[in-house]
Enzyme design. Sequence first.
Site, short mmCIF file in Angstrom:
data_model
loop_
_atom_site.label_atom_id
_atom_site.label_comp_id
_atom_site.label_asym_id
_atom_site.label_seq_id
_atom_site.Cartn_x
_atom_site.Cartn_y
_atom_site.Cartn_z
N CYS A 37 74.22 -7.56 28.23
CA CYS A 37 74.29 -8.36 29.46
C CYS A 37 75.66 -8.41 30.09
CB CYS A 37 73.89 -9.80 29.16
SG CYS A 37 72.29 -9.96 28.43
N GLY A 65 73.76 -4.21 32.41
CA GLY A 65 72.35 -4.56 32.24
C GLY A 65 71.59 -4.27 33.52
N ASN A 139 76.18 -13.45 27.36
CA ASN A 139 76.43 -12.04 27.04
C ASN A 139 76.79 -11.98 25.56
OD1 ASN A 139 79.18 -9.73 27.67
ND2 ASN A 139 77.14 -9.31 26.94
N GLY A 140 75.98 -11.26 24.79
CA GLY A 140 76.27 -11.14 23.37
C GLY A 140 75.01 -11.24 22.55
N CYS A 273 85.06 -5.87 20.60
CA CYS A 273 84.19 -4.70 20.45
C CYS A 273 84.89 -3.45 20.99
CB CYS A 273 82.88 -4.91 21.20
SG CYS A 273 81.87 -3.42 21.26
N TYR A 279 83.04 3.06 25.83
CA TYR A 279 81.91 3.42 26.68
C TYR A 279 81.48 2.36 27.67
CZ TYR A 279 76.98 4.31 27.83
OH TYR A 279 75.80 4.46 28.48
N CYS A 469 86.66 -4.74 16.35
CA CYS A 469 85.50 -4.55 15.47
C CYS A 469 85.17 -3.06 15.42
CB CYS A 469 84.30 -5.32 16.03
SG CYS A 469 82.75 -4.97 15.17
S1 SF4 Z 1 82.30 -2.14 17.57
FE1 SF4 Z 1 81.34 -3.97 16.64
S2 SF4 Z 1 80.68 -5.19 18.37
FE2 SF4 Z 1 81.07 -3.13 19.15
S3 SF4 Z 1 79.13 -2.01 19.09
FE3 SF4 Z 1 80.17 -1.61 17.15
S4 SF4 Z 1 79.42 -3.21 15.73
FE4 SF4 Z 1 78.94 -3.87 17.83
#
Ligand code: SF4
Length: 504
Positions: A37, A65, A139-140, A273, A279, A469
Amino acid sequence: MSTVQHRLIDCVTELSIDRSALRLLYRDVQQELGHFCGIAGIFSLDPINVPEQLFFPLFSIQHRGQESAGIAYRRANETVVYKDLGMVSQVLARYLDRDISSHLGIGHVRYSTHGGNKLENAQPIHVRSNKGEIALAHNGNISNSRAIQKELFDDGSIFQTSSDSELILHLISRSRRADFHGALVDTLQRIEGAFSLVLMHNDTLMAVRDPSGFRPLFIGTKGGLTVVASESCALDILHICDYRELKPGELVRVDSRGRHHEMLSKQLPTRQCVFELIYFARPDSTVFETSVYSSRKRMGAELARADGTIGDVVIPVPDSGNSAALGYAEQAGIPFELGLTRNHYAGRSFILPTKAARKLAVRMKLHPIRDVISGKRVVLVDDSLVRGTTAKILVALMKEAGAAEVHLRLSSPEIRWPCFFGIDIPTREELISNHMNAAEIARAIGADSVRFLSIEQLQRCLIQPSDYCFSCFSGRYPFAVPLADAQLEITDAVCATTHTGNTS
Ligand code: SF4
């Protein structure tokens, strides 16, 4: 709908094939990863045409989205909600020639897989509760939603949607704290995962970014106007120059008395993220205080450093591979060519029933320019490899156009694990990197070589790598996530059989 589209749908009907399954198949070809989203919110001290003003930031974040769009705004002490399946231009264009005076509104664009592409799951979600009138756009992905949902369901709660966002409203309503602010803070302590939120509570705008900071969220001001949105490009479109990113764990409240900022007491390590940079975010956005475009160029350059000179020409898979391919070409000293033409009118609004037709779908969207490919060793650059379906077709298109060699380069590591924080990644079973190493993938898709960016190389492209992440590459999640038993079984099988490494 065009005649061709009608004929395709007729064809599907005659074959008695499930349309929704085919639509998903078509989406596999169109886009292999989905974002859940994008959100936006506006508060103005002076009355303005809030629905019209929300159109522009939502249009700017349409890439986050495309299945549904909606807004909620205040008018004469009432909350008005309008949402529907479709793109922003289809759903919300009705507000471009209306004069609606308001001072507060929020909006949402949605990708449908989580909870299904149904109108009931479109946002904003609006409720009248014991804490007042609330509208929410999220969003999430709440990673502990199943446990909370079960608890609430067993306790007699009734759910109107299959979206995890509705849980937030249930928790606010059921909180023992009598005031809305206290109930919201209570709720935010309870939920885990990724949640950038905008909320309207009566005549107040609230914005929150989760303590890990998975998804970006910006706030900008111009005089008495405050705008909140998922990406900086959504503020640029409103000529708002004075903006910043909310800090992870920051809660902002905006009303007629001013803007109030506070930090949630729950502190977690920052885990932004990294796929936003690889991307999802628009290249003209700045997210996580980093230029998306420049980050992608650094990723491409990093790929080139590991390669030496293996090609005569660098060609991006447009648009996702453009910036990384430029970075690759500059670093390698190889010409950059737009050897694949993208048809921007090839949308998602039709369905294709056969494998041959799916190949045609890729051709309809991306078509090679023989003149720059024929006889050349092509370095084909894309952002990621998910199932490998599209890559296989693209490599075949390159070879048909006369490429002497095709070397596929991906500006992300191998995706092997699901995301619980707002990105729709196929199951582990479907992810090609869970079954093959790079050499095997190259053979399977007909490429001369395949190389991924390693996690270490990717980290070198980031300004503060410890704040990101990487779970979908590493399988190491920042906190407990509901990995299904079946997925864990696949994990064991894969660990026993899969070898990592690039080929070239
Ligand atoms: S980096 Fe972490 S938050 Fe981003 S798509 Fe991969 S697992 Fe999901």
